[in-house]
Design a protein around this motif. Sequence first.
Motif, PDB file in Angstrom:
ATOM      1  N   LYS A 185       9.902   4.967   2.834  1.00  0.00           N
ATOM      2  CA  LYS A 185       9.216   3.661   3.091  1.00  0.00           C
ATOM      3  C   LYS A 185       9.687   2.784   2.302  1.00  0.00           C
ATOM      4  CE  LYS A 185       5.046   6.135   4.710  1.00  0.00           C
ATOM      5  NZ  LYS A 185       3.613   6.002   4.671  1.00  0.00           N
ATOM      6  N   TYR A 186       9.133   1.263   2.685  1.00  0.00           N
ATOM      7  CA  TYR A 186       9.436   0.189   1.773  1.00  0.00           C
ATOM      8  C   TYR A 186       8.229  -0.037   0.962  1.00  0.00           C
ATOM      9  CZ  TYR A 186      13.749  -0.862   4.073  1.00  0.00           C
ATOM     10  OH  TYR A 186      15.098  -0.839   4.320  1.00  0.00           O
ATOM     11  N   ALA A 187       8.357  -0.576  -0.268  1.00  0.00           N
ATOM     12  CA  ALA A 187       7.266  -0.647  -1.223  1.00  0.00           C
ATOM     13  C   ALA A 187       7.525  -2.066  -1.945  1.00  0.00           C
ATOM     14  CB  ALA A 187       7.210   0.445  -2.145  1.00  0.00           C
ATOM     15  N   TRP A 188       6.285  -2.492  -2.244  1.00  0.00           N
ATOM     16  CA  TRP A 188       6.510  -3.933  -3.033  1.00  0.00           C
ATOM     17  C   TRP A 188       6.251  -3.500  -4.293  1.00  0.00           C
ATOM     18  CZ3 TRP A 188       7.863  -8.627  -3.031  1.00  0.00           C
ATOM     19  CH2 TRP A 188       7.315  -9.630  -3.759  1.00  0.00           C
ATOM     20  N   TYR A 189       7.233  -3.991  -5.421  1.00  0.00           N
ATOM     21  CA  TYR A 189       7.351  -3.684  -6.800  1.00  0.00           C
ATOM     22  C   TYR A 189       7.287  -5.250  -7.344  1.00  0.00           C
ATOM     23  CZ  TYR A 189       9.090  -2.254 -11.363  1.00  0.00           C
ATOM     24  OH  TYR A 189       8.900  -1.973 -12.645  1.00  0.00           O
ATOM     25  N   LEU A 190       6.311  -4.879  -8.393  1.00  0.00           N
ATOM     26  CA  LEU A 190       6.188  -6.144  -9.456  1.00  0.00           C
ATOM     27  C   LEU A 190       6.838  -5.834 -10.699  1.00  0.00           C
ATOM     28  CD1 LEU A 190       2.720  -7.499  -8.652  1.00  0.00           C
ATOM     29  CD2 LEU A 190       4.821  -8.692  -8.068  1.00  0.00           C
ATOM     30  N   LYS A 229       0.565  -1.221   0.030  1.00  0.00           N
ATOM     31  CA  LYS A 229       0.244   0.158  -0.135  1.00  0.00           C
ATOM     32  C   LYS A 229       0.868   1.229  -0.051  1.00  0.00           C
ATOM     33  CE  LYS A 229      -3.965  -2.122   2.209  1.00  0.00           C
ATOM     34  NZ  LYS A 229      -4.909  -2.026   3.399  1.00  0.00           N
ATOM     35  N   VAL A 230       2.107   1.098  -0.310  1.00  0.00           N
ATOM     36  CA  VAL A 230       2.906   2.219  -0.475  1.00  0.00           C
ATOM     37  C   VAL A 230       3.096   2.559  -1.897  1.00  0.00           C
ATOM     38  CG1 VAL A 230       5.243   3.011  -0.041  1.00  0.00           C
ATOM     39  CG2 VAL A 230       4.077   1.903   1.825  1.00  0.00           C
ATOM     40  N   SER A 231       2.895   3.997  -2.206  1.00  0.00           N
ATOM     41  CA  SER A 231       3.065   4.139  -3.692  1.00  0.00           C
ATOM     42  C   SER A 231       4.792   4.163  -4.097  1.00  0.00           C
ATOM     43  CB  SER A 231       2.373   5.814  -3.779  1.00  0.00           C
ATOM     44  OG  SER A 231       1.280   5.663  -3.591  1.00  0.00           O
ATOM     45  N   ILE A 232       5.059   4.101  -5.087  1.00  0.00           N
ATOM     46  CA  ILE A 232       6.334   4.086  -5.675  1.00  0.00           C
ATOM     47  C   ILE A 232       6.520   5.269  -6.463  1.00  0.00           C
ATOM     48  CG2 ILE A 232       7.879   2.913  -7.072  1.00  0.00           C
ATOM     49  CD1 ILE A 232       6.779   0.252  -6.363  1.00  0.00           C
TER      50      ILE A 232
END
Length: 251
Positions: free
Chosen positions: A242-247, A143-146
């Motif tokens: 923050k930490y973000a999840w990236y695909l 839920k963290v924007s990149i």
Amino acid sequence: MSRKRMCTILLCIFIFAASSGLSSCASPPKEQATRPEQPVEAVPTPASTSPQTVQPVEAETKVPEKQPANLPPPKPSEVKEAITRVFQQVVTQDTGHNPSFVVGDFNGDGSEDLAVSVKPNNEGMLMEINNELANWIFEDPKKVSIPGKTPTSQGASANKMRARAEKGDNLLAIIHGYGPKGWRNPEAKQTYLLKNGVGAGMRAQKAASLRNSKEPLPLLRGDAIRETIGGDSGFLIWTGAKYAWYLPGLK
């Protein structure tokens, strides 16, 4: 004319002549008195005092990356000690994942960090994990924007609601290092606790190797944590805050 009168006249002439001679000696010559003052010539300005042309300074094309110190591989006892230092008795290491921890410079500050899978010591500790005054930052990387990327799984409500830990969540603690000793330093306590941040095949991948790959990636500020979560292979990356999840392939 009497002799006496003649002597008087001669005396007057003598006195007059004498006084005229003295006046001519005291006064400057007529030529000198009327001589005009000579103009003062301007001193030429030396060439060295002329304005200098300021040469533009070329901007650095690349800022050298900070390299963490070459530290030995972590020992299980050191990992346990770091978890206790930050969380006290709130969480413990979750060894049900293999591997359960990785190290790398995830925030790119030149100090080695630790990412370790953890779980609450008991259900009663969920309240402590969600405590807003806790010594760690709790968030959901999905839920963290990149920056520079359009959020997808992050959704339009990203960053609006604070994430909360629930029973059964897979939690990943990332302890930022401090100084040459990195996460082993007793002063290293800045920690991010990530909801659903643990996946299969977790490993650290150097930022330099990712930049040289053909995979389309956002700006990398540090090493990435590569893993598979829910069947999706992607990266946990540091955005600068923050930490973000990236695909990969995210448009």
